[in-house]
Design a protein around this motif. Structure first.
Motif, PDB file in Angstrom:
ATOM      1  N   GLU A   1      14.599  29.517  17.559  1.00  0.00           N
ATOM      2  CA  GLU A   1      14.727  30.893  18.348  1.00  0.00           C
ATOM      3  C   GLU A   1      15.911  30.967  19.202  1.00  0.00           C
ATOM      4  OE1 GLU A   1      10.941  30.749  20.640  1.00  0.00           O
ATOM      5  OE2 GLU A   1       9.933  31.453  18.874  1.00  0.00           O
ATOM      6  N   GLU A   2      16.505  29.877  19.795  1.00  0.00           N
ATOM      7  CA  GLU A   2      17.674  29.864  20.485  1.00  0.00           C
ATOM      8  C   GLU A   2      18.750  30.241  19.343  1.00  0.00           C
ATOM      9  OE1 GLU A   2      18.541  26.452  22.781  1.00  0.00           O
ATOM     10  OE2 GLU A   2      20.362  27.252  23.503  1.00  0.00           O
ATOM     11  N   ILE A   3      19.047  29.765  18.527  1.00  0.00           N
ATOM     12  CA  ILE A   3      20.131  29.749  17.534  1.00  0.00           C
ATOM     13  C   ILE A   3      19.989  31.261  16.902  1.00  0.00           C
ATOM     14  CG2 ILE A   3      21.233  29.123  15.484  1.00  0.00           C
ATOM     15  CD1 ILE A   3      20.178  26.233  15.749  1.00  0.00           C
ATOM     16  N   HIS A   4      18.768  31.691  16.793  1.00  0.00           N
ATOM     17  CA  HIS A   4      18.439  32.946  15.952  1.00  0.00           C
ATOM     18  C   HIS A   4      18.776  34.146  17.165  1.00  0.00           C
ATOM     19  CE1 HIS A   4      16.295  36.583  15.070  1.00  0.00           C
ATOM     20  NE2 HIS A   4      16.584  36.013  13.890  1.00  0.00           N
ATOM     21  N   ALA A   5      18.965  33.704  18.323  1.00  0.00           N
ATOM     22  CA  ALA A   5      19.264  34.845  19.283  1.00  0.00           C
ATOM     23  C   ALA A   5      20.683  34.854  19.350  1.00  0.00           C
ATOM     24  CB  ALA A   5      18.429  34.586  20.865  1.00  0.00           C
ATOM     25  N   LEU A   6      21.331  33.635  19.458  1.00  0.00           N
ATOM     26  CA  LEU A   6      22.816  33.806  19.486  1.00  0.00           C
ATOM     27  C   LEU A   6      23.378  34.198  18.267  1.00  0.00           C
ATOM     28  CD1 LEU A   6      22.946  29.864  20.604  1.00  0.00           C
ATOM     29  CD2 LEU A   6      23.686  31.891  21.822  1.00  0.00           C
ATOM     30  N   VAL A   7      22.813  33.908  17.170  1.00  0.00           N
ATOM     31  CA  VAL A   7      23.495  34.712  15.895  1.00  0.00           C
ATOM     32  C   VAL A   7      23.177  35.972  15.809  1.00  0.00           C
ATOM     33  CG1 VAL A   7      23.398  34.791  13.239  1.00  0.00           C
ATOM     34  CG2 VAL A   7      23.411  32.418  14.545  1.00  0.00           C
ATOM     35  N   ARG A   8      22.067  36.382  16.293  1.00  0.00           N
ATOM     36  CA  ARG A   8      21.709  37.876  16.220  1.00  0.00           C
ATOM     37  C   ARG A   8      22.750  38.796  17.211  1.00  0.00           C
ATOM     38  NH1 ARG A   8      18.124  41.905  15.482  1.00  0.00           N
ATOM     39  NH2 ARG A   8      17.661  42.958  17.638  1.00  0.00           N
ATOM     40  N   GLU A   9      22.900  38.155  18.291  1.00  0.00           N
ATOM     41  CA  GLU A   9      23.636  38.774  18.985  1.00  0.00           C
ATOM     42  C   GLU A   9      25.176  39.318  18.375  1.00  0.00           C
ATOM     43  OE1 GLU A   9      23.510  37.380  23.564  1.00  0.00           O
ATOM     44  OE2 GLU A   9      25.363  36.786  23.123  1.00  0.00           O
ATOM     45  N   GLU A  10      25.552  38.131  17.836  1.00  0.00           N
ATOM     46  CA  GLU A  10      27.064  38.199  17.135  1.00  0.00           C
ATOM     47  C   GLU A  10      26.978  39.080  15.894  1.00  0.00           C
ATOM     48  OE1 GLU A  10      29.688  37.077  18.521  1.00  0.00           O
ATOM     49  OE2 GLU A  10      28.491  36.536  20.113  1.00  0.00           O
ATOM     50  N   VAL A  11      25.636  39.112  15.239  1.00  0.00           N
ATOM     51  CA  VAL A  11      25.694  39.931  14.077  1.00  0.00           C
ATOM     52  C   VAL A  11      25.711  41.432  14.507  1.00  0.00           C
ATOM     53  CG1 VAL A  11      24.178  40.758  12.237  1.00  0.00           C
ATOM     54  CG2 VAL A  11      24.636  38.382  12.587  1.00  0.00           C
ATOM     55  N   LEU A  12      25.060  41.881  15.669  1.00  0.00           N
ATOM     56  CA  LEU A  12      25.012  42.970  16.260  1.00  0.00           C
ATOM     57  C   LEU A  12      26.436  43.553  16.854  1.00  0.00           C
ATOM     58  CD1 LEU A  12      21.553  43.064  18.244  1.00  0.00           C
ATOM     59  CD2 LEU A  12      22.009  44.241  15.936  1.00  0.00           C
ATOM     60  N   ARG A  13      27.156  42.575  17.271  1.00  0.00           N
ATOM     61  CA  ARG A  13      28.509  42.797  17.508  1.00  0.00           C
ATOM     62  C   ARG A  13      29.443  42.967  16.538  1.00  0.00           C
ATOM     63  NH1 ARG A  13      30.054  40.426  22.600  1.00  0.00           N
ATOM     64  NH2 ARG A  13      28.575  38.841  22.415  1.00  0.00           N
ATOM     65  N   ALA A  14      29.065  42.448  15.421  1.00  0.00           N
ATOM     66  CA  ALA A  14      29.993  42.527  14.083  1.00  0.00           C
ATOM     67  C   ALA A  14      29.632  44.068  13.483  1.00  0.00           C
ATOM     68  CB  ALA A  14      29.704  41.607  13.021  1.00  0.00           C
ATOM     69  N   ASN A  15      28.529  44.558  13.571  1.00  0.00           N
ATOM     70  CA  ASN A  15      28.029  45.533  13.096  1.00  0.00           C
ATOM     71  C   ASN A  15      28.824  46.659  13.883  1.00  0.00           C
ATOM     72  OD1 ASN A  15      26.564  44.219  11.205  1.00  0.00           O
ATOM     73  ND2 ASN A  15      24.542  44.698  11.869  1.00  0.00           N
ATOM     74  N   ALA A  16      28.622  46.566  15.160  1.00  0.00           N
ATOM     75  CA  ALA A  16      29.056  47.455  15.990  1.00  0.00           C
ATOM     76  C   ALA A  16      30.751  47.712  15.792  1.00  0.00           C
ATOM     77  CB  ALA A  16      28.853  47.498  17.676  1.00  0.00           C
ATOM     78  N   ARG A  17      31.421  46.410  15.615  1.00  0.00           N
ATOM     79  CA  ARG A  17      32.722  46.440  15.609  1.00  0.00           C
ATOM     80  C   ARG A  17      33.042  47.494  14.132  1.00  0.00           C
ATOM     81  NH1 ARG A  17      34.739  40.670  17.155  1.00  0.00           N
ATOM     82  NH2 ARG A  17      34.233  41.284  19.406  1.00  0.00           N
ATOM     83  N   ARG A  18      32.183  47.235  13.336  1.00  0.00           N
ATOM     84  CA  ARG A  18      32.594  47.871  11.991  1.00  0.00           C
ATOM     85  C   ARG A  18      32.296  49.264  12.093  1.00  0.00           C
ATOM     86  NH1 ARG A  18      29.487  43.788   9.207  1.00  0.00           N
ATOM     87  NH2 ARG A  18      30.938  42.056   9.275  1.00  0.00           N
ATOM     88  N   ALA A  19      31.319  49.653  12.657  1.00  0.00           N
ATOM     89  CA  ALA A  19      30.990  51.095  12.857  1.00  0.00           C
ATOM     90  C   ALA A  19      32.088  51.890  13.562  1.00  0.00           C
ATOM     91  CB  ALA A  19      29.677  51.101  13.591  1.00  0.00           C
ATOM     92  N   ALA A  20      32.877  51.008  14.744  1.00  0.00           N
ATOM     93  CA  ALA A  20      33.755  51.711  15.799  1.00  0.00           C
ATOM     94  C   ALA A  20      34.927  52.148  15.008  1.00  0.00           C
ATOM     95  CB  ALA A  20      33.945  50.830  16.766  1.00  0.00           C
TER      96      ALA A  20
END
Ligand SMILES: Nc1ncnc2c1ncn2[C@@H]1O[C@H](COP(=O)(O)OP(=O)(O)OP(=O)(O)O)[C@@H](O)[C@H]1O
Length: 261
Positions: free
Chosen positions: A242-261
């Motif tokens: 759960e801890e690692i999943h939350a850490l990775v998910r945060e970064e995946v969302l960040r990566a997606n947001a960067r791509r969309a910007a």
């Protein structure tokens, strides 16, 4: 002294238009002898770049990268590399000839190199398959040949870039068990890149999570302190997942947001 040390390591590439592109930035990590270190992070964050730097295939643009206190200046036999898929096996050579290849280049005599290659094929569970060519072997078998080939050079460090990424779930599970067994027996240090949180927890002694690229860096290291075989129902496994999943998910969302910007 640490076996491997990365201090403020950065790697940038230049685009065709001449613009500089940061693949990895300010990466800090020390690895001790005998660790099984798994590196996770969103696509494009720079995991393969880190592996390539450790292998000595490419040199850092910034910072210091050392093996036993000496700068890594190029590839060497003390670091074996295993890639995803089977592209790196020579299709015209048999399994045993593929494993022997590095030994042959080093001038190890015929008999010794055959003995050693057979010993490593046995270690990865491929005795009896030595005369087959890659096209006659399954995906899992080909990965085993790659691992045997890397181990035959008796490296101190095994660098693995998503080695089981292309395998079906069942073969992958079997390969994970095999690799853990080999690691325990050979006392080799492993750096293992994966996208799979489960794989990282089942295999690693420590897991590193990277931030989203460009210019990915190490976000957090988590020790996997679960002795013996790791079962998915274990509360320690679940908490880590759960801890690692939350850490990775945060970064995946960040990566997606960067791509969309
Ligand atoms: N030789 C190269 N020349 C130019 N850019 C590169 C080169 N190698 C990697 N990059 C860039 O560096 C960044 C990091 O790539 P890298 O392959 O290390 O990421 P990754 O985390 O391994 O990705 P994935 O999980 O998708 O395999 C990417 O933006 C990639 O396009």
């Amino acid at each position: 002294m640490a076996l491997i040390s990365l201090a403020d390591v950065g790697k940038s590439f230049r685009s065709r238009e001449g613009r500089s592109w940061s693949a990895v930035a300010d990466f800090n990590l020390t690895l001790e002898d005998g660790e099984f270190y798994c590196l996770l992070g969103p696509s494009g964050c720079g995991k393969s770049t880190i592996l390539s730097l450790l292998a000595g295939f490419t040199l850092p643009s910034a910072g210091r990268l050392e093996l036993s206190g000496k700068p890594i200046k190029g590839a060497s036999r003390d670091r074996g590399v295993v890639f995803q898929g089977d592209d790196s096996l020579y299709p015209w050579l048999t399994a045993v000839e593929n494993v022997e290849f590095g030994l042959r280049l080093r001038g190890v005599d015929r008999r010794e190199r055959r003995d050693r290659a057979m010993q490593y094929l046995e270690l990865v569970g491929l005795r009896g398959q030595e005369g087959k060519h890659p096209s006659e072997l399954s995906g899992g078998m080909k990965q085993r040949v790659q691992i045997a080939r890397a181990l035959a050079n008796e490296p101190r460090i095994l660098l693995m870039d998503e080695p089981f990424g292309a395998l079906d779930a069942q073969t992958r599970g079997a390969m994970q068990v095999e690799l853990r067994r080999i690691w325990e027996r050979m006392k080799v240090t492993v750096v293992f890149i994966t996208h799979d949180i489960d794989e990282a927890i089942v295999l690693g002694t420590r897991v590193g999570v990277m931030t989203a690229g460009p210019g990915g860096t190490l976000k957090k290291n988590l020790p996997i302190d679960i002795p013996g075989e790791r079962t998915r129902g274990d509360p320690r496994y679940i908490a880590l997942y759960e801890e690692i999943h939350a850490l990775v998910r945060e970064e995946v969302l960040r990566a997606n947001a960067r791509r969309a910007a």
